[in-house]
Design an enzyme around this catalytic site. Structure first.
Site: not given
Ligand SMILES: O=C(O)C(=O)C[C@H](O)[C@H](O)COP(=O)(O)O
Length: 204
Positions: A128, A41, A45
């Protein structure tokens, strides 16, 4: 086009990637695939994200998707760049419709019962659970899974190699997402491959 359930079961972990430099894309994707993680994924960003998707899509065995997709324009741009699935932090009807129109597998973010009911209304049974730890952790997931027996989850947000097995043990969880597999900064491909191998063994 592969459906989202297949993508969620390629490996126990979907690495969430924030990559600043498209030159890092191929070595990172190669290390992840070599380690056993195929669904990747790439979050939209960074300014490089679409180029990263283009580069990673060339790697044998990689199934590259786009994350942090917020609207239909971003979805179309990601699909044009080669994204084979779409992930969003939340769920909107326009985005779900855009995914349907583009015939691209879509994994929307949900955090509560209302979100999940809206997903079901839109024909989406695979979601999710985000932000997984902050939205109540495994206790919240268990409570939500009870009335939504047909829903399958990819918890994401605050999950690590240490906590992933607890999530993966729940029968409604097909995989987890996490950024821990690819640490920020210049890529150390040997380390990324080792982290991917460890992640690929989780839940086994
Ligand atoms: O923005 C999206 O579409 C996402 O998928 C969000 C991410 O999955 C999380 O920000 C990952 O979270 P961490 O593993 O805690 O860094």
């Amino acid at each position: 086009m592969t459906d989202i359930a297949k993508i969620m079961t390629l490996a126990p972990v979907i690495p969430v990637l924030v990559i600043e430099d498209a030159a890092h894309a191929r070595p990172i994707a190669e290390a992840l695939v070599a380690g056993g993680l195929r669904a990747l994924e790439v979050t939209l960003r960074t300014p490089a994200a679409l180029d990263v998707i283009r580069e990673m899509a060339k790697v044998d065995g990689a199934v590259v998707g786009a994350g942090t997709v917020l609207n239909g324009d971003q979805l179309d741009a990601a699909v044009d760049a080669g994204a084979r699935f779409i992930v969003s932090p939340g769920l909107t009807k326009p985005l779900a419709r855009a995914a349907e129109k583009a015939r691209v597998p879509y994994l929307p973010g949900t955090a509560n019962a209302g979100d999940i009911m809206r997903a079901l209304d839109l024909g989406l049974t695979h979601v999710k659970f985000f932000p997984a730890e902050a939205a109540g952790g495994i206790a919240a997931l268990k409570a939500l899974a009870a009335p939504f027996g047909q829903v399958r989850f990819c918890p994401t947000g605050g999950i690590s190699a240490a906590t992933a097995p607890n999530w993966l043990a729940h029968p409604s969880v097909l995989c987890v997402g996490g950024s821990w597999v690819v640490p920020a900064g210049a890529p150390d491909v040997a380390r990324i491959q080792a982290l991917a191998e460890e992640a690929a063994r989780l839940g086994a």
